[in-house]
Design a protein around this motif. Structure first.
Motif, mmCIF file in Angstrom:
data_model
loop_
_atom_site.group_PDB
_atom_site.id
_atom_site.type_symbol
_atom_site.label_atom_id
_atom_site.label_comp_id
_atom_site.label_asym_id
_atom_site.label_seq_id
_atom_site.Cartn_x
_atom_site.Cartn_y
_atom_site.Cartn_z
ATOM 1 N N MET A 276 -6.154 0.166 -4.109
ATOM 2 C CA MET A 276 -6.744 -0.444 -2.915
ATOM 3 C C MET A 276 -5.954 -1.798 -2.613
ATOM 4 S SD MET A 276 -8.671 1.916 -1.811
ATOM 5 C CE MET A 276 -8.316 3.181 -2.559
ATOM 6 N N GLN B 110 -9.997 3.691 3.204
ATOM 7 C CA GLN B 110 -8.872 3.787 2.371
ATOM 8 C C GLN B 110 -9.088 4.902 1.401
ATOM 9 O OE1 GLN B 110 -7.307 -0.478 1.278
ATOM 10 N NE2 GLN B 110 -9.547 -0.614 1.420
ATOM 11 N N GLU C 257 -14.051 -0.528 2.205
ATOM 12 C CA GLU C 257 -13.124 0.214 1.351
ATOM 13 C C GLU C 257 -13.200 1.971 1.649
ATOM 14 O OE1 GLU C 257 -11.063 -1.302 -0.534
ATOM 15 O OE2 GLU C 257 -12.016 -3.328 -0.521
ATOM 16 N N PHE D 91 0.642 -1.181 -0.057
ATOM 17 C CA PHE D 91 0.215 -0.004 0.008
ATOM 18 C C PHE D 91 0.895 1.426 -0.030
ATOM 19 C CE2 PHE D 91 -2.246 3.441 2.167
ATOM 20 C CZ PHE D 91 -3.477 3.266 1.500
ATOM 21 N N HIS E 220 -2.326 1.767 8.100
ATOM 22 C CA HIS E 220 -3.009 1.286 7.137
ATOM 23 C C HIS E 220 -2.246 -0.097 6.597
ATOM 24 C CE1 HIS E 220 -6.066 0.246 4.242
ATOM 25 N NE2 HIS E 220 -5.114 0.324 3.281
#
Length: 424
Positions: free
Chosen positions: A134, A281, A278, A127, A346
């Motif tokens: 994603m 994000q 989602e 990421f 994250h």
């Protein structure tokens, strides 16, 4: 499958931008530099400097999130956008969409599908490497992944996500598009509006109701993969926006569109929960972009006031200008520290919805504040549409609106703040 669709959706938004920084953050969650000869100034005694200690906020080599290999790749990315994007940005803005060929060029250079697993045709990065792409891939079937992801990663197919409707924006539970069962197929009817990359899209992930009798709207929503050439699927005109001019935005219409069972993305009636998983994000990534753009605008403005003269000396010699620069840099560096903390969290799946909302709200509002202040410091020159600062000012406005309006996100944060009190 949903992840790569998200990638095209967000990549299209940022590809539309004028300045190089708008897209370079796709790979590292940081800003880039519009100046061809970007300064490389980072390591010092083996330690990477924080952004605040760099000569320019947009310099390569800062931030502990990244290392030398990523710095090298960032330089490659910058060169690509300086060569392939910047020369065409004005024409694309006036036309309302980019050339499809640029997607294939990006794909051939490895700029798409950065964190998509290699077995599905992606690059296989993290990421932090992709930042805006994603990292969740669990929703699509193996058949769907093999059918769509390789072409999306190569830039041969552009995708979009169709969520927003005329009467349903931030409130996804209010959507009306309906896919009724007909044997093993589904018949889709409805309309969508304000869909990014909707005009160029070859494939669209559509959010639709599949169970009107569910105990709540959230329990009756599903996702469908719809190819652009499917009978009954039509696109409207290009929508003219005040900013992000080259990001094509369109309305989509579905009239008795027959979809096979294989078009269902994930499980039936689980679509709302997939979207909720989602959205944090996406909100982080809006914050990432806002921070990068704030850094870019600051450096553009610093350079301008050091050259522009008034009353026999440069603007940068005026104390009021110096104080404004000091305030802006401080605020941007504080935002950068928070955004980097969110990215790091994250990476280890520790970023929660509340913190993602905070990132989106705080930094998108900061971007608009920085844009207004930087335009003011440019004077009349900043009011000319073809200047980078004017277009950055216009582009910034939507950041507080999409991805969930900031007003709605404040409600979400407040619910979590007050939740313990309600249980007592």
């Amino acid at each position: 499958m949903f992840s790569i669709a998200k990638q095209s959706f967000l990549f299209g938004r940022k590809l539309a931008g004028i300045s190089v920084p708008r897209v370079c953050f796709l790979h590292y969650g940081a800003s880039s530099n519009v100046v061809a000869n970007a300064v490389k100034f980072g390591s010092h005694d083996g330690q990477r400097r924080p952004t605040a200690k760099m000569p320019k906020l947009t310099d390569i080599g800062s931030r502990t999130l990244f290392g030398p290999e990523q710095d090298s790749f960032r330089e490659t990315v910058r060169k690509f956008f300086q060569k392939e994007i910047t020369p065409h940005s004005q024409a694309w803005n006036e036309r309302g969409y980019t050339d499809k060929e640029i997607w294939e060029k990006a794909g051939s250079c490895g700029l798409l599908g950065i964190n998509i697993p290699e077995e599905h045709g992606g690059i296989g990065g993290s990421f932090a490497d992709a930042c805006i792409i994603m990292e969740e891939h669990k929703y699509g079937s193996e058949e769907q992944k093999q059918k769509y992801i390789p072409d999306m990663t190569a830039g041969k197919k552009i995708s979009a996500i169709a969520m927003t409707e005329p009467d349903a924006g931030s409130d996804l539970q209010g959507i009306k598009s309906f896919a009724r069962k007909d044997g093993s197929d589904y018949i889709l009817n409805g309309s969508k509006i304000f869909i990014s990359t909707g005009w160029l899209a070859d494939v669209v992930v559509v959010v639709a109701v599949t169970n009107k009798e569910a105990k709540s709207a959230a329990h009756g929503i599903s996702l469908f993969i719809v190819d652009a050439d499917t009978p009954g699927f039509k696109k409207s005109w290009l929508m003219k926006k005040i900013g992000l001019g080259a990001s094509d935005t369109a309305g989509l219409f579905f009239e008795d569109v027959r979809l096979p069972a294989s078009a269902l993305l994930g499980e039936e009636n689980k679509g709302f929960y997939y979207l909720m998983n989602e959205l944090p994000q996406e909100r982080l990534l809006i914050g990432v972009h806002a921070c990068a753009q704030s850094e870019f605008m600051f450096e553009e403005t610093k350079q301008y006031v050091m050259q522009r003269k008034a009353y026999g000396k440069t603007l940068s010699n005026l104390q009021t200008i110096q104080h404004k620069l000091a305030e802006m840099k401080t605020e941007i560096c504080v935002a950068r520290a928070f955004i980097d903390q969110c990215i790091a969290l994250h990476e280890v799946q520790q970023l929660d919805a509340q913190m993602a909302c905070m990132a989106k709200i705080w930094v998108s509002e900061l971007e608009n504040k920085i844009a207004a202040q930087c335009l003011q410091l440019h004077g009349e020159a900043g009011y000319l549409y073809d200047t980078p600062i004017a277009r950055a000012y216009l582009d910034a406005r939507v950041q507080t609106i999409y991805g969930g309006s900031n007003e709605v996100l404040k409600d979400l944060i407040a619910r979590q703040i007050l939740a313990p009190a309600k249980k007592i």
